[in-house]
Write an enzyme that holds these catalytic residues in place. Structure first.
Site, PDB file in Angstrom:
ATOM      1  N   ASN A  10       3.526   7.403  -0.379  1.00 26.23           N
ATOM      2  CA  ASN A  10       3.076   6.191   0.305  1.00 26.23           C
ATOM      3  C   ASN A  10       4.136   5.120   0.039  1.00 26.23           C
ATOM      4  O   ASN A  10       4.228   4.589  -1.065  1.00 26.23           O
ATOM      5  CB  ASN A  10       1.716   5.788  -0.270  1.00 26.23           C
ATOM      6  N   ARG A  87       1.893   8.959   4.012  1.00 18.40           N
ATOM      7  CA  ARG A  87       0.941   8.020   4.587  1.00 18.40           C
ATOM      8  C   ARG A  87       1.703   7.100   5.547  1.00 18.40           C
ATOM      9  O   ARG A  87       2.693   6.475   5.153  1.00 18.40           O
ATOM     10  CB  ARG A  87       0.308   7.184   3.486  1.00 18.40           C
ATOM     11  N   HIS A 176      -7.709   2.400   7.219  1.00 19.27           N
ATOM     12  CA  HIS A 176      -8.465   3.125   6.180  1.00 19.27           C
ATOM     13  C   HIS A 176      -9.078   4.420   6.721  1.00 19.27           C
ATOM     14  O   HIS A 176     -10.030   4.943   6.153  1.00 19.27           O
ATOM     15  CB  HIS A 176      -9.623   2.279   5.604  1.00 19.27           C
ATOM     16  N   ARG A 237      -7.389 -11.587   1.887  1.00 22.32           N
ATOM     17  CA  ARG A 237      -7.448 -11.754   3.353  1.00 22.32           C
ATOM     18  C   ARG A 237      -8.778 -12.362   3.759  1.00 22.32           C
ATOM     19  O   ARG A 237      -9.830 -12.003   3.224  1.00 22.32           O
ATOM     20  CB  ARG A 237      -7.282 -10.396   4.048  1.00 22.32           C
ATOM     21  N   GLU A 381      -7.723   9.406  -1.094  1.00 23.64           N
ATOM     22  CA  GLU A 381      -6.865   9.456   0.095  1.00 23.64           C
ATOM     23  C   GLU A 381      -5.700  10.423  -0.099  1.00 23.64           C
ATOM     24  O   GLU A 381      -5.297  11.111   0.841  1.00 23.64           O
ATOM     25  CB  GLU A 381      -6.353   8.052   0.430  1.00 23.64           C
TER      26      GLU A 381
END
Ligand code: AMP
Length: 395
Positions: A10, A87, A176, A237, A381
C-alpha cells in the site's frame, strides 16, 4: 501444493506499508512500513512474529526501499513468494474487480488519477517500483472503489447536469470497498448465512469512516462519494457539510480553495469539533474527565453515523445485521452503544456485556436477545487483497 505467499503493498507518496500474507494463516507473516522516503530520514521498520527491527535507508526512494525489503520478504516467505497485491485507491468506472497488472491497466490507473490526485500517482509509483524489483512475479491491483461499482444509478448520481457525469466522471464512487467486502463476507460466515443471500449494514470506522449497504454480496449504497470526504464525521475530515460552505467562506473570510481543502480534510472531523485530537481513544479519555469538546465530538460522530446507517437502510429489502469494523468500530463500546441508541426505529438494541467484551480483535454478536443481529467483525484488508491476488494467479 504448498501454501502460497503474497506480498501486499500500500504505497503513499513517501511511504510503503507492506504485509506478507500466507494463504493458510490469518495474521501477516511479516509486516511493516517504509516511511519518509526521498528524505535523509527514510526508514524501514518491520515486525516478524513478536520481533521488531528497523533500518535507516537515507534518501531511499520507493524502489530502493523495496530492494531493501526483498531479502527480508524472501526469507520470511521461505524463498517462495507467489505474487504481489497492490492497494489502489481509485479505479474509476473502469475496474469492477481486482485485475492483473499490464500496460493497459497501468494507463487506466494513471487516467483515474484526476479523481484521486493524492493517491493514484503514489500507488502507481509503488507498482512501478515493484515491477522493477520483482519483474518475474505476477502483480495484481485491488481497487478501493471496485466493490461499489454495483451501486444502482439512483445511488451513484449527484443531482448535477448530466454532462458533468458523462464528460468529467463526476459521480459517487465510494471507498473502503475491500473492507466492506471482507467484513460482510465474514459476517455471513459467522451468522451461518449464504453470502449471496444476505443483507448487511456496515460501519467502517477508522481514521476514515464510511457506511455501506451490502445485498447478496454486492454494494448497493455507500456514504463516501466522488472523494473520501463525503459522508460521516472522520478523524480530521468534516464529512458532509452544506455544499455552499465553500462560497460562504470565500465571501466572508476570503479563503481560497487550498485553504478550504485543508480545513475540510485536515482540520475538521473529531479534531475540529473537539479542539483536542483526531484519535477516538484520546477523546474517550478526555470525555471521562469532563472535556466538553471531546464529549460533543463523540455525540456528533455517533449521531451522524446513526443517521447515515438509517439512510443506508433504504437500500435493503431486509436486515440480517449491522456490522462494526475499523479501529473505532472494533474497539469503542461507547461509540457502538451511542450509535445503536439512535437506531431504535430499526429495532436495534445492544447487550451491554457482549458489547463490552468485543474489543481488541475479539469478534462476536453484541445484540440484545430478540433484536436484529449486531456484529463486531475485525477487518483485514491485507488478507482480502492477498485473496484477490491469489484468485488471479495461474494454477
Ligand atoms: P484505523 O484507521 O482503523 O487504524 O482506526 C484508527 C482509529 O481507531 C483512531 O481514531 C483510534 O483512536 C481508534 N481506536 C483504536 N483503538 C481504540 C480503542 N481501544 N478505543 C477507541 N478507539 C480506538
Amino acid at each position: 501444493m504448498a501454501s502460497r505467499n503474497i506480498l501486499v503493498i500500500n504505497c503513499g507518496s513517501s511511504s510503503i506499508k507492506f504485509a506478507l500474507i500466507n494463504e493458510d494463516h490469518g495474521a501477516a507473516t511479516l509486516q511493516g512500513l517504509a516511511e519518509r522516503l526521498g528524505s535523509p530520514e527514510a526508514e524501514l521498520r518491520w515486525q516478524q512474529g513478536d520481533a521488531k527491527d528497523s533500518l535507516m535507508i537515507p534518501d531511499a526512494d520507493h524502489r530502493a526501499a523495496l530492494a531493501q525489503l526483498l531479502p527480508r520478504v524472501q526469507q520470511a516467505a521461505g524463498g517462495a513468494l507467489h505474487g504481489i497485491g497492490h492497494r489502489v485507491v481509485h479505479g474509476g468506472e473502469q475496474f469492477t474487480s481486482a485485475c492483473r497488472i499490464d500496460a493497459a491497466v497501468l494507463e487506466a490507473i494513471g487516467s483515474a488519477a484526476v479523481l484521486a490526485p493524492l493517491h493514484n500517482p503514489a500507488n502507481l509509483q509503488g507498482i512501478e517500483a515493484a515491477l522493477a524489483v520483482f519483474p518475474d512475479l505476477p502483480q495484481v491491483a485491488v481497487f478501493d472503489t471496485a466493490f461499489h461499482q454495483s451501486l444502482p444509478e439512483h445511488a451513484f448520481r449527484y443531482a448535477l447536469p448530466e454532462s458533468l457525469y458523462r464528460e468529467q466522471g463526476i459521480r459517487r464512487y465510494g471507498f473502503h470497498g475491500t473492507s466492506h467486502r471482507y467484513v460482510s463476507q465474514r459476517a455471513a460466515e459467522m451468522a451461518g448465512l449464504a453470502y449471496d443471500d444476505s443483507c448487511w449494514l456496515v460501519a467502517h470506522l477508522g481514521n476514515g469512516c464510511s457506511t455501506c449497504a451490502v445485498i447478496n454480496g454486492q454494494s448497493r449504497d455507500t456514504s463516501m462519494g466522488l472523494t473520501p470526504l463525503e459522508g460521516l464525521v472522520m478523524g480530521t475530515r468534516s464529512g458532509d457539510v452544506d455544499p455552499n460552505l465553500h462560497g460562504h467562506l470565500a465571501r466572508t473570510l476570503g479563503w481560497d480553495l487550498p485553504r478550504i481543502d485543508r480545513l475540510l480534510n485536515h482540520e475538521s472531523g473529531l479534531k475540529g469539533l473537539s479542539g483536542l485530537s483526531n484519535d477516538m481513544r484520546s477523546l474517550e479519555q478526555a470525555r471521562e474527565q469532563g472535556h466538553a469538546g471531546a464529549t460533543l465530538a463523540i455525540e456528533v460522530f455517533c449521531y451522524r453515523l446513526a443517521k447515515s446507517l438509517a439512510a443506508m437502510a433504504c437500500a435493503l429489502p431486509r436486515l440480517d445485521g449491522l456490522l462494526f469494523t475499523g479501529g473505532i468500530g472494533e474497539n469503542s463500546a461507547l461509540v457502538r452503544s451511542k450509535t445503536v441508541a439512535h437506531l431504535q426505529l430499526l429495532n436495534l438494541k445492544l447487550d451491554p456485556a457482549a458489547n463490552a467484551r468485543c474489543v481488541r480483535g475479539v469478534s462476536g454478536t453484541i445484540q440484545a436477545e430478540g433484536h436484529p443481529r449486531i456484529l463486531v467483525v475485525p477487518t483485514n484488508e491485507e488478507r482480502q487483497i492477498a485473496l484477490d491476488t491469489l484468485a488471479l494467479l495461474p494454477n
